[in-house]
Design a protein around this motif. Structure first.
Motif, PDB file in Angstrom:
ATOM      1  N   LEU A 128       0.755  -1.271   0.192  1.00 24.49           N
ATOM      2  CA  LEU A 128      -0.077  -0.024  -0.165  1.00 24.49           C
ATOM      3  C   LEU A 128       0.749   1.262  -0.007  1.00 24.49           C
ATOM      4  O   LEU A 128       1.818   1.368   0.620  1.00 24.49           O
ATOM      5  CB  LEU A 128      -1.030  -0.010   1.204  1.00 24.49           C
ATOM      6  N   THR A 129       0.408   2.236  -0.722  1.00 18.46           N
ATOM      7  CA  THR A 129       1.228   3.467  -0.785  1.00 18.46           C
ATOM      8  C   THR A 129       0.860   4.461   0.457  1.00 18.46           C
ATOM      9  O   THR A 129      -0.050   3.989   1.300  1.00 18.46           O
ATOM     10  CB  THR A 129       0.764   4.296  -1.990  1.00 18.46           C
ATOM     11  N   ASP A 130       1.391   5.266   0.850  1.00 14.85           N
ATOM     12  CA  ASP A 130       1.220   6.380   1.944  1.00 14.85           C
ATOM     13  C   ASP A 130      -0.078   6.702   2.042  1.00 14.85           C
ATOM     14  O   ASP A 130      -0.923   6.832   3.026  1.00 14.85           O
ATOM     15  CB  ASP A 130       2.342   7.354   2.132  1.00 14.85           C
ATOM     16  N   ASP A 131      -0.900   7.060   0.855  1.00 17.53           N
ATOM     17  CA  ASP A 131      -2.222   7.629   0.782  1.00 17.53           C
ATOM     18  C   ASP A 131      -3.061   6.384   1.058  1.00 17.53           C
ATOM     19  O   ASP A 131      -4.346   6.565   1.633  1.00 17.53           O
ATOM     20  CB  ASP A 131      -2.300   8.264  -0.699  1.00 17.53           C
ATOM     21  N   GLN A 132      -2.886   5.289   0.306  1.00 15.49           N
ATOM     22  CA  GLN A 132      -3.794   4.202   0.737  1.00 15.49           C
ATOM     23  C   GLN A 132      -3.776   3.781   2.028  1.00 15.49           C
ATOM     24  O   GLN A 132      -4.825   3.600   2.798  1.00 15.49           O
ATOM     25  CB  GLN A 132      -3.271   3.090  -0.044  1.00 15.49           C
ATOM     26  N   PHE A 133      -2.511   3.819   2.852  1.00 15.19           N
ATOM     27  CA  PHE A 133      -2.542   3.283   4.261  1.00 15.19           C
ATOM     28  C   PHE A 133      -3.219   4.213   5.011  1.00 15.19           C
ATOM     29  O   PHE A 133      -3.966   4.043   5.930  1.00 15.19           O
ATOM     30  CB  PHE A 133      -0.984   3.119   4.611  1.00 15.19           C
ATOM     31  N   ALA A 134      -3.086   5.622   4.656  1.00 17.96           N
ATOM     32  CA  ALA A 134      -3.821   6.578   5.384  1.00 17.96           C
ATOM     33  C   ALA A 134      -5.236   6.378   5.551  1.00 17.96           C
ATOM     34  O   ALA A 134      -5.952   6.813   6.433  1.00 17.96           O
ATOM     35  CB  ALA A 134      -3.296   8.161   4.963  1.00 17.96           C
ATOM     36  N   LEU A 135      -5.918   6.253   4.204  1.00 20.04           N
ATOM     37  CA  LEU A 135      -7.266   6.059   4.081  1.00 20.04           C
ATOM     38  C   LEU A 135      -7.718   4.776   4.892  1.00 20.04           C
ATOM     39  O   LEU A 135      -8.646   4.838   5.586  1.00 20.04           O
ATOM     40  CB  LEU A 135      -7.677   5.767   2.649  1.00 20.04           C
ATOM     41  N   LEU A 136      -6.831   3.482   4.806  1.00 22.59           N
ATOM     42  CA  LEU A 136      -7.209   2.452   5.429  1.00 22.59           C
ATOM     43  C   LEU A 136      -7.249   2.653   7.087  1.00 22.59           C
ATOM     44  O   LEU A 136      -8.004   2.198   7.776  1.00 22.59           O
ATOM     45  CB  LEU A 136      -6.303   1.453   5.137  1.00 22.59           C
ATOM     46  N   ALA A 137      -6.342   3.358   7.462  1.00 24.12           N
ATOM     47  CA  ALA A 137      -6.195   3.760   8.827  1.00 24.12           C
ATOM     48  C   ALA A 137      -7.398   4.608   9.518  1.00 24.12           C
ATOM     49  O   ALA A 137      -7.892   4.459  10.568  1.00 24.12           O
ATOM     50  CB  ALA A 137      -4.701   4.497   9.190  1.00 24.12           C
ATOM     51  N   GLN A 138      -7.863   5.517   8.527  1.00 27.27           N
ATOM     52  CA  GLN A 138      -8.836   6.332   8.944  1.00 27.27           C
ATOM     53  C   GLN A 138     -10.086   5.624   8.947  1.00 27.27           C
ATOM     54  O   GLN A 138     -11.140   5.681   9.970  1.00 27.27           O
ATOM     55  CB  GLN A 138      -9.161   7.438   7.718  1.00 27.27           C
ATOM     56  N   ALA A 139     -10.273   4.467   8.062  1.00 25.98           N
ATOM     57  CA  ALA A 139     -11.250   3.548   8.011  1.00 25.98           C
ATOM     58  C   ALA A 139     -11.466   2.960   9.339  1.00 25.98           C
ATOM     59  O   ALA A 139     -12.603   2.716   9.974  1.00 25.98           O
ATOM     60  CB  ALA A 139     -11.695   2.805   6.827  1.00 25.98           C
ATOM     61  N   VAL A 140     -10.063   2.503   9.699  1.00 25.49           N
ATOM     62  CA  VAL A 140     -10.221   1.597  11.117  1.00 25.49           C
ATOM     63  C   VAL A 140     -10.485   2.499  12.310  1.00 25.49           C
ATOM     64  O   VAL A 140     -11.375   2.122  13.212  1.00 25.49           O
ATOM     65  CB  VAL A 140      -8.617   0.988  11.327  1.00 25.49           C
TER      66      VAL A 140
END
Length: 712
Positions: A151-163
């Motif tokens: 995952l890229t940084d942006d994708q990880f940030a979106l996933l962390a926000q969803a969590v």
């Protein structure tokens, strides 16, 4: 009075369980059901051990009869989507009753293994005297693991926000960053661009599930007080749960230390349970020692009416115990002593004994005949064996040193050596099969009488229906179906209890509005607004023959409706009645969803609350034939007049055009005539001048003209 102490409660439960009618305490009940299971599996060693050297054949009538009854009974109860139908309590309750019918049948058949529940319910009753089904509300959590790679940084940030926004439903359990190593103190000039930073993330999602559960209970795991006459009125019953592991019990909230202290369920030694095994399923190999989370732990659910609070009013309680000492278990920090509204079991028996809980099974009726048929079959086979290999009489004077050895070796074409020719006297065994076969046919007829399962109804006898009239054939089918219908009607009461418990369980515990697909439409179901349903209709058919009769009856009703509508009696037959007839025909023909073929006139759009199929304006009544004739004549006269007027107008127009053309032609003719006259006048003038010239020339002589010429 004070509340009952734990020790008194344990003593009472132990006493009730020891006195209850169950496979573990009632020797006669356990023995009869174990024998029925042995007979079903063709094991008759207990009652009819085979002698050495004799036939070991077994007649499997118990299995044949039960397996022959199962298709008809399963078709009766599980042949359509609606196992039961809840009846409305008033005109305003029609839609609600239909929705509850659809949803409860959906929960039973889709969210639970409804077909197999009914199968075990019916088969246990036919084989083991009683079929038992348990209905309860289950709440559990399910975890699903998902891993995302690169995952890229942006994708990880979106996933962390969803969590973070999931409210604890999602949780990151592993996170690895790749491509972000430490740089050296004096880095060299980069030759190629640096590798991007990526993330590997593992997430666990926890989902809470709550639903009504329906499951068949093995008869040997259930017990009821001796004096009980029905499951609803009994004061005590219990269910021994032997299929849950240590990990499952702890996940359900039972005290961890208490569950771990309970011993593992040992290999069952009950005759009834052992007789059910076909490959040694009940034998414990001790695998739980290596994996403690999967070791089976036996717990017992007691349902007892008692004055637990000491106020003089007995109430129904559920008490869960475990271990050999019947220790009361703790769940979520509290002892498992829970008030209950009703006993969560439904039962049935095919042949009820009046005023008793346990009835007779079909196996009980067939087992004596199976013994008789087995004895006759073995006798016939032994007789045939002796025919093929009879005994021989040998006189001692004719027996040589090798005669007995040759006789003991029986093989086709073998040689027997004797002292004298013809020294062997083969014993002739009388043929007794001619008397056995009629007896077997008599027992088969008795089997049909006891079970109601005729060969004609099974379609297995090709000659059974030959040379018989249609009336006789119908009587044979009807007589055989009456017994099956009676068994089905008795079992329908048990099915009614299953759905009453299921409806009550959903109504009590279903506190969330749910959107489900019913009848090809998404509808919102809110059990909190349901009413208590005691009036239910069981959809009972009679297999192929019964469906043919039902089809003919519904078609007769459809013809009557057709005649009423054609006769102008539309107020007697409306859209709803016509749809009901079409829906019944559709279901009888095997199509489960009539909405695929016909529009329900009462279906409501959940979005707008309006009818999905509003009624159209009725067609106008047919006009009077005389009026139609007059109207047709008037229209014909009007058309003729219009045609005549159009013809006259066209004729006048043609005459005008003709006159105009004629006038134009006359004008053109006059012009041409004038021109011709002018030309003629010019020609006449020229002609006259020429004539005058000729006259003048005649008057002058030629000589004078010649003299003039010479002068020039």
């Amino acid at each position: 009075m004070s509340r009952m102490s734990v020790s008194d409660l344990k003593s009472m439960l132990a006493s009730e369980k020891a006195d209850a009618l169950a496979g573990i305490s009632a020797a006669r009940l356990m023995e009869e059901r174990a024998d029925a299971m042995d007979y079903y599996l063709g094991d008759m060693r207990k009652d009819m051990p085979a002698q050495d050297g004799r036939s070991r054949a077994v007649s499997t009538d118990v299995a044949d009869i039960i397996e022959g009854l199962m298709p008809s009974l399963m078709d009766i109860f599980a042949g359509s989507d609606e196992v039961v139908r809840f009846e409305p309590v008033g005109p305003e309750d029609e839609a609600a009753a239909q929705q509850e019918t659809d949803y409860v049948n959906h929960v039973f058949m889709q969210q639970n293994p409804g077909f197999m529940v009914l199968y075990s319910f019916i088969k246990d009753a036919l084989l083991s005297k009683v079929g038992i089904v348990k209905v309860w509300w289950e709440e559990r959590e399910e975890e699903s693991r998902e891993t995302y790679y690169d995952l890229t940084d942006d994708q990880f940030a979106l996933l962390a926000q969803a969590v973070m926004e999931s409210g604890g439903v999602m949780k990151i359990v592993a996170h690895t960053v790749l491509g972000a190593g430490d740089l050296p103190e004096n880095p060299a000039p980069p030759i190629s661009p640096a590798s991007p930073i990526t993330h590997d993330v593992t997430i666990i999602s926890t989902r809470k599930l709550a639903q009504a559960r329906v499951l068949g209970v093995p008869p040997e795991e259930f017990g009821i007080e001796r004096g009980a006459r029905s499951i609803r009125d009994c004061n005590y019953c219990f269910h021994e749960v032997v299929t849950k592991t240590e990990g499952q019990l702890i996940a359900e909230g039972f005290d961890r230390e208490q569950i771990k202290s309970l011993g593992e369920t040992a290999g069952n030694t009950d005759a009834e349970m052992l007789s059910r095994d076909t490959v040694g399923e009940s034998l414990n190999t001790g695998a739980g020692d290596a994996n403690s989370a999967t070791r089976l732990v036996r717990i017992t659910e007691h349902y007892v009416r008692m004055d637990y609070e000491g106020n003089g009013r007995p109430c129904l309680y559920q008490v869960v115990t475990g271990g050999d000492q019947s220790e009361i278990l703790r769940k979520d920090g509290r002892e498992c002593i829970t008030p209950f509204d009703t006993i969560p079991f439904a039962t049935t028996t095919p042949v009820p004994m009046t005023h008793r809980f346990f009835g007779r099974s079909i196996a009980d009726l067939v087992m004596p005949l199976q013994r008789e048929k087995t004895a006759l079959k073995r006798g016939a086979l032994d007789n045939l064996y002796l025919h093929n290999n009879p005994r021989v009489e040998v006189a001692e004077s004719n027996a040589g040193p090798n005669t007995l050895d040759d006789l003991l070796v029986s093989r086709p074409g073998g040689v027997v050596r004797t002292r004298t020719a013809g020294g062997l006297n083969w014993q002739v065994v009388p043929d007794i099969t001619t008397s056995i076969y009629p007896m077997l046919r008599y027992i088969d007829a008795e089997l049909e009488t006891r079970s109601g399962l005729a060969r004609q109804s099974q379609g297995i006898d090709a000659n059974a229906l030959q040379n018989q009239s249609a009336t006789a054939v119908a009587q044979v089918f009807s007589a055989s179906q009456m017994r099956i219908k009676l068994i089905a009607r008795i079992m329908a009461e048990g099915v009614r209890d299953i759905f009453a418990l299921l409806h009550g369980t959903i109504r009590k515990h279903g506190q969330i509005r749910e959107t489900v697909r019913l009848r090809n439409a998404w509808v919102d179901v809110d059990p909190r607004g349901w009413k208590t349903r005691d009036d239910m209709t069981i959809n009972v058919g009679l297999g192929a023959g019964g469906k043919a009769q039902q089809f003919a009856q519904v078609m007769a009703l459809a013809n009557i409706q057709k005649q009423l509508v054609a006769g102008g009696k539309a107020h007697l037959v409306g859209d709803r009645e016509l749809y009901n007839t079409a829906a019944e025909l559709t279901k009888i023909m095997g199509h489960k969803n009539p909405d695929r073929f016909f529009c329900d006139p009462t279906a409501i759009d959940p979005q707008t609350g309006q009818l999905l199929n509003p009624p159209r304006l009725p067609p106008p009544p047919p006009p009077d034939p005389k009026l139609l004739a007059l109207q047709a004549k008037a229209q014909a006269d009007q058309a003729a007049a219009a045609h005549k007027s159009q013809f006259e107008q066209q004729r006048a127009q043609n005459d005008a055009i003709h006159q105009q053309v004629k006038t134009q032609a006359e004008i053109e003719l006059a012009k041409i005539k004038a021109e011709l006259n002018a030309k003629m006048a010019v020609l006449d003038a020229h002609l006259k001048a020429a004539v005058e010239t000729q006259k003048m020339q005649r008057c002058n002589p030629p000589s004078s003209r010649e003299a003039g010429d010479d002068h020039h």
